[in-house]
Each structure stands twice: as structure tokens, then as C-alpha cells.
Design a protein around this motif. Structure first.
Motif, PDB file in Angstrom:
ATOM      1  N   GLU A 166      35.512   9.174  -3.241  1.00 29.44           N
ATOM      2  CA  GLU A 166      37.017   9.164  -4.262  1.00 29.44           C
ATOM      3  C   GLU A 166      37.281   7.544  -4.314  1.00 29.44           C
ATOM      4  O   GLU A 166      37.888   7.274  -5.162  1.00 29.44           O
ATOM      5  N   LEU A 167      37.648   7.254  -2.884  1.00 27.73           N
ATOM      6  CA  LEU A 167      38.625   6.177  -2.996  1.00 27.73           C
ATOM      7  C   LEU A 167      37.277   4.807  -3.263  1.00 27.73           C
ATOM      8  O   LEU A 167      37.092   3.880  -4.045  1.00 27.73           O
ATOM      9  N   ARG A 168      36.044   5.091  -2.840  1.00 24.11           N
ATOM     10  CA  ARG A 168      35.010   3.924  -3.781  1.00 24.11           C
ATOM     11  C   ARG A 168      35.379   3.598  -5.421  1.00 24.11           C
ATOM     12  O   ARG A 168      35.051   3.074  -5.443  1.00 24.11           O
ATOM     13  N   ALA A 169      35.393   4.946  -6.151  1.00 23.93           N
ATOM     14  CA  ALA A 169      35.428   5.010  -7.514  1.00 23.93           C
ATOM     15  C   ALA A 169      36.806   4.191  -7.772  1.00 23.93           C
ATOM     16  O   ALA A 169      36.929   3.751  -8.622  1.00 23.93           O
ATOM     17  N   LEU A 170      37.656   5.162  -6.919  1.00 21.86           N
ATOM     18  CA  LEU A 170      38.930   4.048  -7.456  1.00 21.86           C
ATOM     19  C   LEU A 170      39.360   2.677  -7.276  1.00 21.86           C
ATOM     20  O   LEU A 170      39.742   2.146  -8.174  1.00 21.86           O
ATOM     21  N   LEU A 171      38.443   2.213  -5.996  1.00 21.82           N
ATOM     22  CA  LEU A 171      38.508   1.062  -5.329  1.00 21.82           C
ATOM     23  C   LEU A 171      37.484   0.350  -7.143  1.00 21.82           C
ATOM     24  O   LEU A 171      38.295  -0.588  -6.685  1.00 21.82           O
ATOM     25  N   ASP A 172      36.207   0.636  -6.905  1.00 23.09           N
ATOM     26  CA  ASP A 172      35.928   0.163  -8.166  1.00 23.09           C
ATOM     27  C   ASP A 172      36.633   0.047  -9.762  1.00 23.09           C
ATOM     28  O   ASP A 172      36.661  -1.335  -9.823  1.00 23.09           O
ATOM     29  N   HIS A 173      37.326   0.580  -9.541  1.00 24.85           N
ATOM     30  CA  HIS A 173      37.704   0.935 -10.716  1.00 24.85           C
ATOM     31  C   HIS A 173      39.037  -0.192 -11.157  1.00 24.85           C
ATOM     32  O   HIS A 173      40.141  -0.613 -12.245  1.00 24.85           O
ATOM     33  N   ALA A 174      39.626  -0.358  -9.818  1.00 24.45           N
ATOM     34  CA  ALA A 174      40.592  -1.457  -9.473  1.00 24.45           C
ATOM     35  C   ALA A 174      40.392  -2.932  -8.887  1.00 24.45           C
ATOM     36  O   ALA A 174      41.496  -3.805  -9.054  1.00 24.45           O
ATOM     37  N   GLY A 175      39.316  -3.151  -9.014  1.00 24.46           N
ATOM     38  CA  GLY A 175      39.041  -3.958  -8.716  1.00 24.46           C
ATOM     39  C   GLY A 175      38.725  -4.379  -7.929  1.00 24.46           C
ATOM     40  O   GLY A 175      38.630  -5.886  -6.940  1.00 24.46           O
ATOM     41  N   ASN A 176      38.198  -3.236  -6.330  1.00 24.94           N
ATOM     42  CA  ASN A 176      38.239  -3.176  -5.310  1.00 24.94           C
ATOM     43  C   ASN A 176      39.018  -4.479  -4.786  1.00 24.94           C
ATOM     44  O   ASN A 176      38.854  -5.286  -3.308  1.00 24.94           O
ATOM     45  N   PRO A 177      40.599  -3.610  -4.390  1.00 25.35           N
ATOM     46  CA  PRO A 177      41.532  -5.527  -4.297  1.00 25.35           C
ATOM     47  C   PRO A 177      41.766  -4.772  -2.798  1.00 25.35           C
ATOM     48  O   PRO A 177      42.354  -5.259  -2.026  1.00 25.35           O
ATOM     49  N   TYR A 178      41.471  -3.356  -1.965  1.00 30.63           N
ATOM     50  CA  TYR A 178      41.266  -3.369  -0.795  1.00 30.63           C
ATOM     51  C   TYR A 178      39.795  -3.481   0.452  1.00 30.63           C
ATOM     52  O   TYR A 178      39.038  -2.253  -0.340  1.00 30.63           O
ATOM     53  N   PRO A 179      39.479  -3.385   1.652  1.00 30.01           N
ATOM     54  CA  PRO A 179      38.497  -3.730   1.443  1.00 30.01           C
ATOM     55  C   PRO A 179      37.984  -1.796   2.130  1.00 30.01           C
ATOM     56  O   PRO A 179      39.408  -1.353   2.786  1.00 30.01           O
ATOM     57  N   LEU A 180      37.562  -0.709   2.370  1.00 26.17           N
ATOM     58  CA  LEU A 180      36.956   0.108   2.711  1.00 26.17           C
ATOM     59  C   LEU A 180      36.137   0.162   3.863  1.00 26.17           C
ATOM     60  O   LEU A 180      35.062   0.267   3.876  1.00 26.17           O
TER      61      LEU A 180
END
Length: 730
Positions: free
Chosen positions: A565-579
Motif C-alpha cells: 500500500e505504501l509503495r502505491a501511495l509513494l509512487d502516486h506522490a512522486g516517491n518523496p520518501y525512501p521506503l
């Protein structure tokens, strides 16, 4: 230059005629030696009170349960009175990080401040020390696990030649999880021992143990500590064990002792062990006794029958990841035949190794190890026979029960008319076993192996006997020993209900430094969909915190779902934070990477709930998916629950709730690690508000400002300057 008043103070510190509590107070005073020699030392009321309680325990040879909140300074609190008293001290910790901190930092700093020179040693498990024999053997055989292992092997060889300790922690250029380490370190099973090893005089393990026996302060881990106590007990006090007789025994990170002790007092074997032994026997047999047996055939038979047993287990519904009590496994008796074939094949291999005794020290050591595994398997063979009604009831008149219990089994001598295997039968009597009632037998399954476990339901009686035999003062300390100030659960588990107990609160101002946010998420929490709801609920806070988040999950399935779920949200936001996700790299590397980035998100399971220290802004939000109750179908938990019910007691009140509170306190404790840390703790489980036991949980947690409003939690990050004024208006 030391002033006359300071000289007088030093004389007072070590004046044995003065009560130890007074001398301890002097050491911690505002103008005492710690204040003068420690740059960042600040007198703390809780630390002094804890230290004086330890001093009293030393003088009276008492047992103390000491819960000390984060930031109390518990290591100084027990070390100062120990050093001032001149006591011989054994300190046991749950893991290597605290061992290294105590040995390399805390003890040297305090010794310098107090002006004492105390012989000190750290003792770790065998796998932490380079083995000269296995290093030489690995180099000569040249069978290395990775392409660049040759380079690392040269580094280890140079290190072993100049190191005084052989402790692999001192060689950071070879990673802790490198597959080369098992080849150049020893285990109890493959150690050749004093009589057979030509490198005995240069053995780092031997040297470490000898130094420990001669030292005044020894830092050890819980497993080695229990091993030393058990060794002395089994020898009826005729040997010294691995540790000196202690005036003071400190069990730090004591909340982990029950779990480690349960594993220690239990027994286990795996089909993977048999396959591994067969691999080693094939290589050693070919190399040192090629004419002594058909090693290929013998070893192939062991490995085939072990794999056949795994296949048979799949056939009755035992799947990878399962943890099942034997009594709950339908058609378990169908494993009798494949288990018997595996046992017979393994016995044939052992007889071949015995027939070639003295042809290879390595083969002889492997044979001794194999015999221990074979003995464990024999216990399970008896269980299979009983299930198949091939063995009479355990209380038949024909049986004579031996006096000595055998680690969760009772050994029995059963009369027989036929002559069995010469190794198992002598003079018409053969060895058999029956399981004791205070243990649970269960199987855990991996993709290609089975583990057979015999776990005691309690260890309190044995541990109490060991502790009484040792004598002296005992201190059990952790930030999480009680449930809302009640130490009953820990005291009963460890067999020390007579102990004194005290709680010393953290000096941190949790009310101003942190916010506890309890979102209004709908039940249930025990579905995989809940992990997705947790991420959705936490995402606004993750963005407000600019990453800097721990997602602590109660299962690996939740870790995978939350990461997805976090990968999807981060991808949509332009990956502002490393996971970073558990399993991507070793735990220590994940934590280092999280610190270095300063704005990362880390998703992990229970292994990240404690022993992780990230200070500063790099960690500003801790999200826990749900209350960490043990799965009710866990075989050990279920067996202990049944035992409590039989006594008319509540498993939830006496076991489930205290253990969940301990884990939750550890998880929430990741957030505030210093006086300047700030952050939000988010617990996504409404049962805290909806259930009566929620009051106990809330009383056990730090005194954060509490809210169920997302806006108030967001304000913590958006308006940090106004936050203090805001909370006092609530």
C-alpha cells in the motif's frame, strides 16, 4: 589537580564502613565524581533511587525487580553500586548491542570516573569467535560460498593473526551475515574440544571463557548465562561452568528472559539437521574413511527419507508456516511409517560413523552430534508408537520409571523379550520415553523441512533452583517488566514472587514531547485488509512528518500488505520518501540506512519493536497496526492457556494481556529516545477505547497527550511552536 576535598570524597566513596547506599548517593551527587568526569552527566532522581535500591539488594543479598523508564540511565544505576562494593558481577543481556555498549563504553567510563581498575570480560556465543581450526580447514578445502569470499577469507585470516579476542564484531569489513562466517567459526556440535583439537592453545573461545572466570565483571547474553547455570547444575556443582561465582547477578533486558528461557529449556530437532549431517558425513567419510562405508548410499538414504517425511506431512495438511500442536493434527499417525524410515536410515549412518571411530576427529565430533539428534528423535518415536497403540500405557506394571526426568520427557526402562539394536538395548532392556504433562509437543513447517519441538509450559521451578544455588543478590531490570505497575506476571514466570519491586519513571516529559493518536478505525483488526486501512489512516501523518516513520506490524503478512500500500501511495506522490521493508537487507543495515536518509519510512514486524534506537528527527512517527496479542492457536500459547484454565485461572488476565502490554510498551518506546525527541505514536486498534482492559493498557503507556482527532495529531507536526500552548488548553 585533585583538591583535598575531592580526596576526602574519594576516601568516603570506598569506605566499606559506610553504608553502600550513602556511598552510592555520593557518587551521583551534583559535585560527585560522575558530575566531574562525565561531560553530559545530570543528576536524576529516578536513577539515584534505582541505584540505592540496587545497593540495598547487594548488602542484603536480595532480589530486586526494577522497571526503569527510557532515559533513566539503568546501566549506571546498577554498575555504580556494584563497582563501589567491589562485588563480582555477572551481567546478562538479551543481545550483542547492549553487551558491546556495556563492555566498550559504560564500564570503562564509570571505572575512569570512580578511579577503579576492574578486570572485565565480555563472553559471547561460539559463533562470534573465529575458530583457528575451521579457518585453516576452510582455507585448505577452498570451497567458498561466494565469488569474493577469497578476499574476505584473507581479511579474516589476517584479523585472527593479530586479534587478542577473535571477536568477529571487531572486523566490520566482513558483514555480520556473510555466509563465510559459519565456515570459520565453531558450534558446540562441531567443536573438537581440548583432547582432539591441535589449535586448543590458540582457541579464542577457550581464552574468552578463561578470562571470564578470572574477571570481576562479566557481560554475557541470556542464553550463555542459562547454559552456565545448567552446566553447573548438571555437574552437581563439581565444575565452575563458564562464569565466576557472582555476588551480584544483573539480568538486563529482563523482559526477554522468559522467551529465551523457554527456548533454552525446550528441545528440538529438524529434518534439515539430518540432511545437513548427512552432507557433512558424506564429505568427511569420503575424505578420511573412503573404504569404511558406502557413504553416498547411506547419506542419500537419510536425505531421501527426510524429504519423504516432509512430503508426507504436506499430504496430511501441514503447510509451510504452520505451527501445530501434535494433538491438533488430524491423521498425525500417518507420519509414523516415514518417520520410522528416516530414523532407521539415520541410525545406519550413525553406525557407519561409529565403525570408523578415530579415523577423523571431525567425523568423530559429527558422530557425537548425530547421536544427540538421534536421541531426540527416539523420544518422538515413542510418541508415534503410543499413538499407533504399539506401546502399552505408560503406567503399566511392567514399566519401571527412571528417577531422572529427561528435558520434557520422562525416561522409562521397558522390559522386552527380544534383543534390539545393541546401542538401544542391553540385557533385555530398551530405552523408551514418555512426554511429561508440563510440556507441549508441536511441529513447525518450513518450505522444505519440519521442526519437531518439545517446549516446557514453564521454567520457573528450574530457574528458581538454579538461582538459589548461585546465591548472592539479583537484579532484574528493563523498561517493561510490569503491567500498569503490577509485576505479578513476570514474577510468576521467573519463579521469584518474593522479590522486591520498584518502578522508576523516565525523566522525559512525554506530555510535551509526544502525542498518542488513536484513530477511529472499524473492526476487525485480524484481517489483511486492516493493514491497508492502517496505511490509509496514517498517510496524512506520514506526509506531515515528511517521512520519518516506523510502521510496526504484528505479522509478516501485515508487513507485506502495508509495504504494498505504501509503495502505491509513494509512487502516486512522486516517491518523496525512501521506503525500507524488513527482508530487503539485514536488520542493522536497514536501521543504518533509515538513519542516514533522515526522511525514510521503515516497515517491520516484531523484531523491530525493541532494541532499535533512532534519536532525533529521523524518527518522528511510530505506527502500530494493532495490539500485539499472541495468536490464540499458537501451540505453546494454547497449551499454557489450557493449563491455566485447568487451575481455574484466566489466561487472558494472567498471560495474554501482560505479554501484549510488554510488547506494546517496547514498540511505543521506539519514539522518544532523548530529552529533545518529539513525535506521534499512532495505535490503530480501537479496542483500547472500547474494551475494559483498555484502561490497563493506557495506564501502562507513556503519559503522552492523547487524542482521537486527526487534526490535533497533524497540528503536532504543522505547528510545533504552538503545540505546547495548545495541549494545555485541552
Amino acid at each position: 589537580m585533585t583538591s583535598p576535598s575531592q580526596k576526602n570524597q574519594w576516601a568516603e566513596l570506598f569506605d566499606a564502613a559506610r553504608p553502600l547506599e550513602e556511598r552510592t548517593a555520593l557518587a551521583f551527587s551534583a559535585d560527585g565524581p560522575l558530575a566531574r568526569r562525565q561531560t553530559n552527566f545530570t543528576p536524576r532522581e529516578g536513577q539515584l533511587a534505582f541505584a540505592q535500591a540496587v545497593a540495598e539488594a547487594i548488602q542484603n543479598k536480595e532480589t530486586l525487580l526494577a522497571e526503569a523508564g527510557t532515559g533513566t540511565g539503568k546501566s549506571f544505576a546498577y554498575l555504580v553500586p556494584a563497582l563501589l562494593s567491589g562485588s563480582t558481577v555477572v551481567i546478562s543481556t538479551a543481545g550483542k548491542p547492549l553487551q558491546d555498549q556495556l563492555f566498550n563504553k559504560d564500564i570503562p567510563a564509570l571505572s575512569a570516573a570512580l578511579g577503579v581498575n576492574v578486570p572485565t570480560a565480555v563472553l559471547k556465543g561460539r559463533s562470534n569467535y573465529v575458530c583457528p581450526y575451521r579457518l585453516e580447514r576452510t582455507e585448505s578445502e577452498g570451497l567458498l560460498p561466494e565469488r569474493d569470499s577469497y578476499r574476505k577469507l584473507r581479511e579474516i585470516k589476517r584479523f585472527a593473526a593479530i586479534s587478542a579476542t577473535g571477536d568477529r564484531a571487531e572486523l566490520p569489513t566482513v558483514p555480520e551475515d556473510d555466509p563465510l562466517w559459519p565456515l570459520v567459526t565453531s558450534t558446540r556440535e562441531n567443536c573438537l574440544g581440548k583432547e582432539r583439537c591441535e589449535h586448543w592453545e590458540n582457541c579464542f573461545v577457550r581464552a574468552a571463557r578463561e578470562k571470564a572466570l578470572k574477571s570481576q565483571i562479566v557481560v554475557v547474553n541470556h542464553h550463555l548465562f542459562l547454559s552456565s547455570l545448567a552446566l553447573k547444575r548438571e555437574a552437581n556443582g563439581q565444575i565452575d561452568g563458564m562464569l565466576p561465582a557472582a555476588d551480584l547477578t544483573v539480568i538486563d533486558e529482563a523482559h526477554q528472559l522468559p522467551g529465551i528461557a523457554t527456548d533454552f529449556f525446550g528441545t528440538t530437532f529438524t529434518t534439515w539437521q539430518l540432511e545437513s549431517i548427512a552432507d557433512e558425513a558424506r564429505a568427511l567419510g569420503r575424505g578420511h574413511a573412503n573404504d569404511g562405508a558406502d557413504w553416498d548410499a547411506l547419506c542419500h538414504a537419510v536425505q531421501k527419507t527426510a524429504r519423504d517425511l516432509v512430503i508426507a506431512a504436506r499430504g496430511i495438511g501441514i503447510e509451510p508456516g504452520d505451527r501445530l500442536a501434535v494433538k491438533t493434527i488430524e491423521r498425525f499417525e500417518e507420519l509414523t511409517e516415514p518417520f520410522g524410515k528416516m530414523l532407521a536410515a539415520f541410525g545406519q549412518l550413525i553406525r557407519a560413523m561409529r565403525a570408523n571411530k578415530d579415523r577423523s576427529d571431525d567425523l568423530d565430533a559429527l558422530c557425537e552430534y548425530a547421536c544427540e539428534v538421534d536421541l531426540e528423535m527416539a523420544k518422538w518415536e515413542t510418541l508415534f508408537k503410543r499413538l499407533m497403540h504399539l506401546e502399552g500405557e505408560a503406567d503399566d506394571a511392567s514399566e519401571e520409571v527412571a528417577d531422572i526426568p529427561f528435558e520434557g520427557f520422562e525416561e522409562t526402562l521397558v522390559s522386552t523379550d527380544s534383543q534390539g539394536d545393541a546401542d538401544a538395548a542391553q540385557g533385555g532392556t530398551q530405552r523408551a520415553f514418555r512426554f511429561q504433562k508440563d510440556a507441549v509437543q508441536w511441529i513447525s513447517a518450513a518450505p522444505s523441512s519440519l521442526r519437531f519441538n518439545n517446549t516446557p509450559l514453564k521454567f520457573a521451578d528450574e530457574f528458581r533452583q538454579m538461582r538459589e544455588a548461585e546465591g548472592g543478590a539479583w537484579v532484574f531490570t528493563s523498561a517493561t517488566l510490569s503491567t500498569a505497575g503490577d509485576f505479578t506476571h513476570f514474577a510468576i514466570e521467573t519463579g521469584i514472587p518474593e522479590a522486591k519491586a520498584g518502578t522508576w519513571e523516565s525523566p522525559f516529559n512525554y506530555w510535551e514531547q509526544g502525542c498518542f493518536y488513536l484513530p477511529q478505525l472499524p473492526p476487525p483488526t485480524n484481517t489483511i485488509e486492516h493493514a491497508g486501512r492502517v496505511v490509509d489512516a496514517a498517510w496524512p501523518l506520514v506526509c506531515a512528518a515528511k517521512g520519518r516513520t516506523f510502521f510496526l506490524c504484528t505479522s509478516l503478512a501485515a508487513v507485506s500488505k502495508a509495504a504494498e500500500e505504501l509503495r502505491a501511495l509513494l509512487d502516486h506522490a512522486g516517491n518523496p520518501y525512501p521506503l525500507f521493508v524488513q527482508g530487503d537487507m539485514p536488520k542493522a543495515a536497514l536501521i543504518d540506512a533509515f538513519r542516514e536518509h533522515g526522511n525514510a519510512i521503515l516497515v517491520g514486524s516484531m523484531s523491530f519493536w525493541e532494541g532499535v534506537d533512532v534519536q532525533g528527527e529521523a524518527l518522528s512517527l511510530v505506527v502500530i497496526d494493532k495490539l500485539p496479542f499472541a495468536p490464540p492457536d499458537d501451540p505453546v500459547y494454547a497449551a499454557r492457556s489450557d493449563a491455566l484454565r485447568e487451575q481455574g485461572k484466566s489466561p487472558f488476565a494472567l498471560m495474554a494481556l501482560p505479554e501484549a502490554v510488554t510488547a506494546l510498551k517496547q514498540g511505543s518506546g521506539r519514539l522518544i529516545r532523548s530529552e529533545t525527541d518529539r513525535g506521534v505514536f499512532m495505535l490503530c486498534d480501537s479496542r483500547v477505547a472500547d474494551k475494559a482492559y483498555g484502561r490497563t493498557i493506557l495506564k501502562s503507556l507513556p503519559d503522552f497527550f492523547r487524542t482521537r482527532s486527526l487534526e490535533k495529531a497533524l497540528e503536532f507536526f504543522r505547528s510545533p511552536q504552538a503545540w505546547h500552548k495548545t495541549i494545555y488548553r485541552q
